[in-house]
Structure formats: structure tokens, C-alpha cells
Design a protein around this motif. Structure first.
Motif, PDB file in Angstrom:
ATOM      1  N   GLY A   1     -26.917 -15.427   4.381  1.00 60.13           N
ATOM      2  CA  GLY A   1     -28.331 -15.504   4.031  1.00 60.13           C
ATOM      3  C   GLY A   1     -28.722 -16.823   3.381  1.00 60.13           C
ATOM      4  N   VAL A   2     -28.052 -17.922   3.785  1.00 56.58           N
ATOM      5  CA  VAL A   2     -28.364 -19.231   3.221  1.00 56.58           C
ATOM      6  C   VAL A   2     -28.521 -20.268   4.318  1.00 56.58           C
ATOM      7  N   ALA A   3     -29.198 -21.357   3.953  1.00 56.31           N
ATOM      8  CA  ALA A   3     -29.290 -22.536   4.804  1.00 56.31           C
ATOM      9  C   ALA A   3     -28.723 -23.701   4.020  1.00 56.31           C
ATOM     10  N   PHE A   4     -27.839 -24.477   4.645  1.00 58.26           N
ATOM     11  CA  PHE A   4     -27.378 -25.716   4.022  1.00 58.26           C
ATOM     12  C   PHE A   4     -28.330 -26.819   4.458  1.00 58.26           C
ATOM     13  N   VAL A   5     -28.907 -27.524   3.491  1.00 55.15           N
ATOM     14  CA  VAL A   5     -29.836 -28.613   3.766  1.00 55.15           C
ATOM     15  C   VAL A   5     -29.123 -29.904   3.367  1.00 55.15           C
ATOM     16  N   GLU A   6     -28.734 -30.685   4.383  1.00 53.82           N
ATOM     17  CA  GLU A   6     -27.945 -31.901   4.148  1.00 53.82           C
ATOM     18  C   GLU A   6     -28.643 -32.848   3.181  1.00 53.82           C
ATOM     19  N   GLY A   7     -29.946 -33.094   3.378  1.00 54.36           N
ATOM     20  CA  GLY A   7     -30.670 -34.034   2.533  1.00 54.36           C
ATOM     21  C   GLY A   7     -30.698 -33.639   1.065  1.00 54.36           C
ATOM     22  N   LEU A   8     -30.569 -32.342   0.796  1.00 55.24           N
ATOM     23  CA  LEU A   8     -30.523 -31.859  -0.587  1.00 55.24           C
ATOM     24  C   LEU A   8     -29.093 -31.728  -1.097  1.00 55.24           C
ATOM     25  N   GLY A   9     -28.151 -31.634  -0.157  1.00 57.23           N
ATOM     26  CA  GLY A   9     -26.766 -31.387  -0.554  1.00 57.23           C
ATOM     27  C   GLY A   9     -26.634 -30.015  -1.189  1.00 57.23           C
ATOM     28  N   ALA A  10     -27.426 -29.044  -0.689  1.00 58.80           N
ATOM     29  CA  ALA A  10     -27.469 -27.739  -1.332  1.00 58.80           C
ATOM     30  C   ALA A  10     -27.696 -26.632  -0.310  1.00 58.80           C
ATOM     31  N   GLU A  11     -27.270 -25.434  -0.697  1.00 61.79           N
ATOM     32  CA  GLU A  11     -27.582 -24.243   0.070  1.00 61.79           C
ATOM     33  C   GLU A  11     -28.823 -23.606  -0.537  1.00 61.79           C
ATOM     34  N   VAL A  12     -29.715 -23.170   0.339  1.00 66.74           N
ATOM     35  CA  VAL A  12     -30.982 -22.571  -0.076  1.00 66.74           C
ATOM     36  C   VAL A  12     -30.986 -21.120   0.387  1.00 66.74           C
ATOM     37  N   PRO A  13     -31.237 -20.168  -0.505  1.00 66.28           N
ATOM     38  CA  PRO A  13     -31.298 -18.765  -0.080  1.00 66.28           C
ATOM     39  C   PRO A  13     -32.448 -18.550   0.903  1.00 66.28           C
ATOM     40  N   LEU A  14     -32.155 -17.968   2.062  1.00 66.30           N
ATOM     41  CA  LEU A  14     -33.180 -17.750   3.080  1.00 66.30           C
ATOM     42  C   LEU A  14     -34.239 -16.754   2.615  1.00 66.30           C
ATOM     43  N   ALA A  15     -33.874 -15.846   1.743  1.00 62.09           N
ATOM     44  CA  ALA A  15     -34.842 -14.869   1.245  1.00 62.09           C
ATOM     45  C   ALA A  15     -35.947 -15.535   0.423  1.00 62.09           C
ATOM     46  N   GLU A  16     -35.686 -16.748  -0.075  1.00 62.71           N
ATOM     47  CA  GLU A  16     -36.673 -17.447  -0.899  1.00 62.71           C
ATOM     48  C   GLU A  16     -37.470 -18.491  -0.127  1.00 62.71           C
ATOM     49  N   VAL A  17     -37.182 -18.638   1.164  1.00 59.76           N
ATOM     50  CA  VAL A  17     -37.897 -19.616   1.980  1.00 59.76           C
ATOM     51  C   VAL A  17     -39.301 -19.097   2.259  1.00 59.76           C
ATOM     52  N   ARG A  18     -40.273 -19.966   2.132  1.00 59.88           N
ATOM     53  CA  ARG A  18     -41.652 -19.573   2.413  1.00 59.88           C
ATOM     54  C   ARG A  18     -42.294 -20.618   3.314  1.00 59.88           C
ATOM     55  N   PRO A  19     -43.246 -20.211   4.151  1.00 57.21           N
ATOM     56  CA  PRO A  19     -43.921 -21.159   5.035  1.00 57.21           C
ATOM     57  C   PRO A  19     -44.658 -22.231   4.228  1.00 57.21           C
ATOM     58  N   SER A  20     -44.777 -23.401   4.840  1.00 52.85           N
ATOM     59  CA  SER A  20     -45.471 -24.517   4.195  1.00 52.85           C
ATOM     60  C   SER A  20     -46.516 -25.088   5.140  1.00 52.85           C
ATOM     61  N   ASP A  21     -47.609 -25.570   4.585  1.00 52.07           N
ATOM     62  CA  ASP A  21     -48.634 -26.240   5.381  1.00 52.07           C
ATOM     63  C   ASP A  21     -48.302 -27.704   5.634  1.00 52.07           C
ATOM     64  N   TRP A  22     -47.157 -28.165   5.156  1.00 54.91           N
ATOM     65  CA  TRP A  22     -46.810 -29.581   5.270  1.00 54.91           C
ATOM     66  C   TRP A  22     -45.948 -29.895   6.481  1.00 54.91           C
ATOM     67  N   THR A  23     -45.912 -29.011   7.470  1.00 60.47           N
ATOM     68  CA  THR A  23     -45.176 -29.307   8.702  1.00 60.47           C
ATOM     69  C   THR A  23     -46.086 -30.076   9.657  1.00 60.47           C
ATOM     70  N   GLU A  24     -45.511 -30.828  10.569  1.00 60.39           N
ATOM     71  CA  GLU A  24     -46.282 -31.583  11.551  1.00 60.39           C
ATOM     72  C   GLU A  24     -47.170 -30.663  12.375  1.00 60.39           C
ATOM     73  N   ASP A  25     -46.621 -29.560  12.853  1.00 59.40           N
ATOM     74  CA  ASP A  25     -47.397 -28.640  13.692  1.00 59.40           C
ATOM     75  C   ASP A  25     -48.600 -28.067  12.941  1.00 59.40           C
ATOM     76  N   ARG A  26     -48.412 -27.679  11.721  1.00 56.25           N
ATOM     77  CA  ARG A  26     -49.520 -27.079  10.951  1.00 56.25           C
ATOM     78  C   ARG A  26     -50.597 -28.123  10.608  1.00 56.25           C
ATOM     79  N   ARG A  27     -50.198 -29.373  10.407  1.00 53.21           N
ATOM     80  CA  ARG A  27     -51.175 -30.404  10.059  1.00 53.21           C
ATOM     81  C   ARG A  27     -51.997 -30.851  11.276  1.00 53.21           C
ATOM     82  N   LYS A  28     -51.508 -30.595  12.478  1.00 53.96           N
ATOM     83  CA  LYS A  28     -52.231 -30.979  13.701  1.00 53.96           C
ATOM     84  C   LYS A  28     -53.481 -30.125  13.902  1.00 53.96           C
ATOM     85  N   THR A  29     -53.475 -28.920  13.379  1.00 61.37           N
ATOM     86  CA  THR A  29     -54.607 -28.008  13.620  1.00 61.37           C
ATOM     87  C   THR A  29     -55.678 -28.130  12.566  1.00 61.37           C
TER      88      THR A  29
END
Length: 131
Positions: free
Chosen positions: A103-131
């Protein structure tokens, strides 16, 4: 595990040689969001755990996982001798590797594992900013 790519001074091409004892796994089941992998069984017998499938493999056989492939995977040594795998892939500072069983994601740029249960959508993605 031997990291040949880094040892030879490669900036972006990874080659890791893994020796896996009988009964052990090559890694946690995982999938990459940006990295491609070519996995070559060089010696021994393996079971490729591909999503919910179990695929027998032996020396000389290979599999390719493209970036974003939806199936989590790893090898299990199903033989009585060492399993040797050559794992080729790109090395990206922005890689994200998902480990669904933990239930984790390793994010290389952070050098850390992030719990997937705590991941939330963001408006700062390229796709979301296009609309």
C-alpha cells in the motif's frame, strides 16, 4: 544484487544482476509509472508473478514491462538452484514505483515511500490545468 549500470558510470541506463535463492522473490510485487524494464532469466527456473497470474519461466526467456503497465510483477525462484535475472531499465529522477501489497508508492524525487491511502487528487497536474 549487482548494479552494473552505475558501476560502469551510466547516467540513465540501468542493468542490475540479481541472484535469488530458491524459494525467495526478486523483489516486492511492483509496477513502474515511468520506467521500462526488460527482465531476462539468465539461469535457473522462475515463476513470474504478473498481476494475479503465475507464469513459469526458465533461462533464456525474457519479459518486457512498459512504463505504466498496470500489472504488478516480480519473480519467485521456483527451482532448486539460484535464479539469475538481468534487469534492464531506465533510471529517472522522477520515477514512481507502486507496491500494491504494501500500500505504498516509492517516489524517487522524494527518496521516500508514500502511503497510498493518504494520496489525494491534485489540481496541479497538466491534464487538470488544461481544462
Amino acid at each position: 544484487m549487482t548494479d552494473v549500470g552505475r558501476t560502469l558510470g551510466s547516467d540513465t541506463i540501468g542493468l542490475i544482476i540479481q541472484t535469488v535463492k530458491p524459494g525467495d522473490r526478486s523483489s516486492r510485487r511492483h509496477r513502474h509509472l515511468f520506467q521500462e524494464e526488460i527482465l531476462v532469466v539468465m539461469a535457473g527456473e522462475a515463476t513470474l508473478i504478473h498481476g494475479e497470474e503465475r507464469v513459469p519461466m526458465r533461462a533464456g526467456e525474457a519479459v518486457c514491462y512498459r512504463a505504466g503497465d498496470p500489472e504488478a510483477h516480480c519473480f519467485e525462484n521456483s527451482g532448486s538452484t539460484d535464479l539469475v535475472i538481468w534487469a534492464f531499465g531506465n533510471r529517472f529522477s522522477h520515477e514512481v514505483c507502486l507496491y500494491p501489497d504494501q500500500g505504498v508508492a516509492f517516489v524517487e524525487g522524494l527518496g521516500a515511500e508514500v502511503p497510498l491511502a493518504e494520496v489525494r487528487p491534485s489540481d496541479w497536474t497538466e491534464d487538470r490545468r488544461k481544462t
